[in-house]
Design a protein around this motif. Structure first.
Motif, short mmCIF file in Angstrom:
data_model
loop_
_atom_site.label_atom_id
_atom_site.label_comp_id
_atom_site.label_asym_id
_atom_site.label_seq_id
_atom_site.Cartn_x
_atom_site.Cartn_y
_atom_site.Cartn_z
N ARG A 37 0.89 -1.05 0.09
CA ARG A 37 0.01 -0.01 0.24
C ARG A 37 0.95 1.23 0.01
O ARG A 37 2.01 1.44 0.44
CB ARG A 37 -0.86 0.02 1.25
N ALA A 73 -2.29 5.73 1.35
CA ALA A 73 -3.33 4.75 1.62
C ALA A 73 -3.20 4.59 3.05
O ALA A 73 -4.31 4.58 3.89
CB ALA A 73 -3.15 3.55 0.79
N HIS A 98 5.22 3.23 -2.54
CA HIS A 98 5.17 2.34 -1.63
C HIS A 98 6.35 2.11 -0.77
O HIS A 98 7.41 2.93 -1.05
CB HIS A 98 4.90 1.03 -2.47
#
Lengths: 297, 325, 224
Positions: free
Chosen positions: B111, B115, B154
């Protein structure tokens, strides 16, 4: 008396635990699984010599009786006692399951460890073969294999083992690869260990718990597979009481409203499966590296 | 210490582990300390001295075989009495923001940072709605000096420093009164250590009412930002001192603390002889006596924490300064 | 000499971690290699320990170029370099007791009978008690485990030592103790040392000379 007790006495406080509920449900599951498995094994070992009844004894006068005290599981369409048939069936199914799972695990571990430890082109070609074989549906390939032999226990074992080593090979290879990247393997190499010693002494013992877990989980899988083959009429000869054969034979009577000839063999397939899965689950939590140490140093 | 009520007040905290075979391990014994608003307390000690266990006790993360005693008051809540539900709903993130040891492992690899932040904002605050969440997440990133341009990356695409900032941003979302940093600088370069701890300090200074408990074995990091230092040895706090005096001319008073500082490469670089005792088999008296050059018969009895130090033969206040003068 | 000549190495041939890095350590010398995390210094350390085959460049060990790496390298060349890694927990086989861990290189090289004596000797040197030697890695602290890992690196009496961030996870006292063990060993045997780390103060204090990673990487390589 430890220092902790001295401290507790001095401050006058009580010790408190925060042991979670997770632990007790885990224990419950473990105990249930062990009890069910023990029951199964006892039934398989003890019932035939104790009862001294012939599971093949046909009694057309007592055919298709619902469960009674004389026949706790009822009788089948030729009057054979279903409890006895189920126990004998379970014996055969367990034998097939355990033998197939062991074979598949040995083959899978050897192939996976070789691919992972040797690496390079060996790894690439072996794993392509594994991929290719995995793309054929298990049951279909199993059917091909049994079809080559006369019906019997060993063709079924071979059929299940030869279709199920693939997943073990994958698991073992992945474990070996992840272990191989760890500094302790570098340290072993630097300490002069040969490739053989690194594989046998440092890599394999690290993957054995995983391989053993895969083997245990494969036992119920293999039993299902055997049942499926027998159900299709391709597995064990029809006169052999296997769980798959029992369900297959009882299909007709189910439509006539006789539920017991299918229900009890079905339960005999499901219960040991769940027990083994529960046991394997508890085991997996044990070997999980995250809770290796209860002491957080 | 300030007159304002402390953010965290620990009284007689002890943790022991029940091992197989009835064996007991006293991981933390009788810890007393306060952390005041706007203050940074550094808990230092070597690995295995019990400092991580203490942090786990405060976060309700002890394993099932642990027992606790004493109190750890965060406001009106005794953390040692709280159940898992309380920890999950009101403590973690809301009352205690955790800055983890290895941010890379703390973040979910699949994620993005955005997020992570949006999820945490939605979980911990009243902010609702897509655009509002997005703005709140960006604001949270800004508070930890995490560049907004990197929000869609990420965790593995971030450098160690940025990953640490992302983790700090997450810890700050709930606006918790206590920040708990568990070895926040392990494995980081010196420059990055300095930047990371400076940022932690900044969050304490800006918050005003926020407090920081930093658990570390990095003495240089502690020296850089701590107001007070608690030295832990064999599960006990053996010295609780003002950081300026501890690292400054006065020096620490406990022989163990002194040994730790002398082991630094920019000081004597001399190790303390011997090994710390096993937490499962602690001596009756002072646990450091076996390694201490000042030990005497008196050390067979357990020294209580008197003033700032738990020792029968502490170094005198300001001896070194007097020697130099 | 332990000589790394214009080494290019990485885990993907198309994107090497670094290009054209040269570094040499003279016998008995201690060289500190200082660099930020992720710069490739650990990869260079693995090359120096014959654990990672470089994409190009030459490693000269005692004057002879190394042509084979890892298992393929002749045993006496591999074991001429002792290695200690950053994370003791990952560099110890979790199933071995500390005594077995230290003795493993002796057993692997067919010198089993020396094991007991050598383990006792090294345990004393690194400060491990007999009780600790019977435990497994998860039953000891990071510091105690790293002591065992250092003993393992010294057990075959290597002529070279590569310490990759050996003390990054350790407290000040254990750091000082382990550095002292390394220095005592080097004083007794004249072994050379490549110490990789990110703590300038530590490396300056420990080593004869400290090299910045940035000064090793040719400017052209950074543009790629």
């Amino acid at each position: 008396m430890s220092m902790a007790d001295v401290a507790a006495g001095k401050t006058g406080t009580r010790w408190r635990s925060r042991a979670g509920d997770r632990r007790s449900t885990r224990t419950l599951r473990l105990r249930t699984s062990v009890a069910l498995l023990a029951l199964t094994v006892l039934a398989v070992l003890l019932v035939p010599p104790l009862v001294r009844l012939d599971q093949q004894a046909v009694d057309l006068a007592a055919k298709l009786q619902a469960p009674t005290w004389a026949h706790p599981f009822g009788t089948d369409d030729v009057g054979r006692d279903l409890l006895l048939r189920c126990v004998y069936g379970l014996r055969v199914s367990l034998l097939v399951g355990v033998a197939a799972a062991l074979t598949a695990t040995v083959v899978g571990t050897a192939v996976g460890a070789a691919a992972g430890a040797l690496g390079g082109w060996v790894d690439r070609s072996v794993m392509r073969v594994v991929d290719a074989l995995s793309s054929v549906p298990h049951l279909l390939m199993g059917i091909f294999i049994v079809a080559m032999f006369r019906p019997g226990v060993w063709p079924v074992v071979a059929s299940v083992a030869l279709t199920h080593w693939l997943s073990t090979a994958r698991i073992v290879r992945a474990e070996v690869l992840s272990l191989r990247a760890r500094p302790h393997i570098d340290a072993a190499v630097s300490g002069g260990a040969s490739r053989w010693r690194v594989t046998v002494r440092h890599l394999l013992p690290g993957v054995l718990p995983q391989a053993a877990l895969a083997a245990v989980l494969m036992v119920p899988h293999a039993m299902w597979h055997e049942s499926a083959l027998s159900f299709l009429g391709l597995g064990l000869p029809t006169h052999t009481a296997s769980l798959g054969n029992l369900v297959q034979e009882a299909r007709g009577s189910l439509l006539a409203g006789h539920w017991w000839p299918t229900l009890f063999p079905g339960l005999f397939i499901i219960v040991p499966t769940l027990a083994v899965a529960g046991l394997a689950g508890a085991w997996r939590e044990r070997i999980n590296p995250r809770r290796r140490s209860e002491l957080m140093l | 210490m300030t007159e304002r009520a402390p953010v965290l007040s620990v009284r007689g905290l002890s943790v022991r582990f029940l091992m197989p075979g009835g064996h007991r391990v006293a991981a933390v014994t009788d810890a007393h300390f306060d952390v005041a608003p706007g203050e940074c307390l550094a808990l230092i000690g070597e690995s295995g001295c019990g400092k991580s266990v203490l942090a786990s006790a405060l976060l309700g993360l002890l394993p099932g075989n642990a027992q606790t005693a004493g109190r750890a008051l965060l406001g009106d809540l005794d953390l040692l009495d709280a159940d898992e539900r309380t920890f999950a709903r009101t403590v973690r993130g809301r009352l205690i923001g955790l800055v983890p040891q290895s941010p890379a492992a703390h973040l979910t690899p699949v994620r993005t940072i955005r997020a992570h932040l949006e999820e945490t904002v939605a979980e911990l605050t009243e902010v609702r709605g897509r655009t509002a969440l997005r703005e709140a997440a960006e604001a949270a990133a800004g508070r930890a000096a995490f560049p907004v341009t990197h929000l869609d990356r990420h965790p593995h695409e971030l450098s160690g420093g940025l990953a640490q900032r992302a983790a700090t941003a997450l810890a700050l979302v709930g606006d918790a009164p206590l920040l708990l940093a568990d070895e926040p600088t392990t494995g980081l370069d010196r420059d990055l250590v300095d930047r990371t701890v400076d940022e932690l300090r900044r969050h304490v200074d800006q918050g005003g009412s926020r407090a920081l408990l930093m658990i570390t074995h990095d003495l240089a990091a502690a020296e850089r930002i701590a107001d007070r230092v608690a030295v832990m040895y064999a599960g006990r706090i053996v010295e609780l001192a003002d950081a300026a005096a501890f690292f400054g001319a006065a020096g620490p008073r406990h022989p163990y603390s002194r040994g730790l500082l002398d082991a630094l490469p920019d000081r004597a670089f001399a190790p303390i002889p011997g090994l710390p005792p096993e937490l499962g088999a602690l001596p009756e008296g002072c646990a450091f006596a076996a390694r201490c050059d000042r030990a005497s018969d008196a050390c067979a009895a357990l020294p209580p924490l008197r003033g700032t130090v738990a020792c029968h033969h502490p170094h005198a206040v300001l001896t070194e300064a007097a020697d130099r003068a | 000499m332990l000589e790394l000549r214009s080494i290019t190495a990485g885990y993907d041939r198309k994107v090497p971690v670094f290009r054209d890095v040269s570094l040499s350590v003279a016998p008995g010398q201690a060289v500190g290699l200082l660099g930020p995390s992720g710069c490739g210094k650990s990869t260079l350390a693995r090359v120096a320990a014959l654990l990672h085959r470089p994409d190009s460049g030459t490693l000269l060990l005692d004057g002879t170029p190394v042509r084979r790496w890892r298992h393929r390298a002749p045993r006496d060349r591999r074991t001429a370099v002792g290695v200690v890694f950053q994370q003791a927990r990952l560099s110890a086989d979790p199933r071995l007791t500390l005594a077995d861990l230290v003795a493993e290189p002796l057993r692997a090289t067919g010198r089993r009978e020396e094991a007991a004596g050598r383990v006792a000797e090294l345990a004393g040197a690194v400060g491990l008690t007999t009780d600790l030697l019977t435990r497994r890695p998860h039953e000891v602290s990071d510091g105690q485990l790293q002591r065992a890992c250092l003993a393992r690196a010294l057990v075959l009496r290597p002529r070279w030592l590569v310490c990759d961030e050996m003390t990054a996870m350790l407290d000040a006292s254990t750091t000082a103790a382990l550095v002292r063990v390394v220095e005592d060993y080097r004083a007794a045997t004249g072994a050379g040392l490549l110490a990789v780390g990110h703590d300038r103060v530590l490396l300056d204090r420990w080593c004869d000379r400290t090299v910045e990673w940035a000064s090793l990487v040719p400017p052209a390589a950074t543009t790629s």
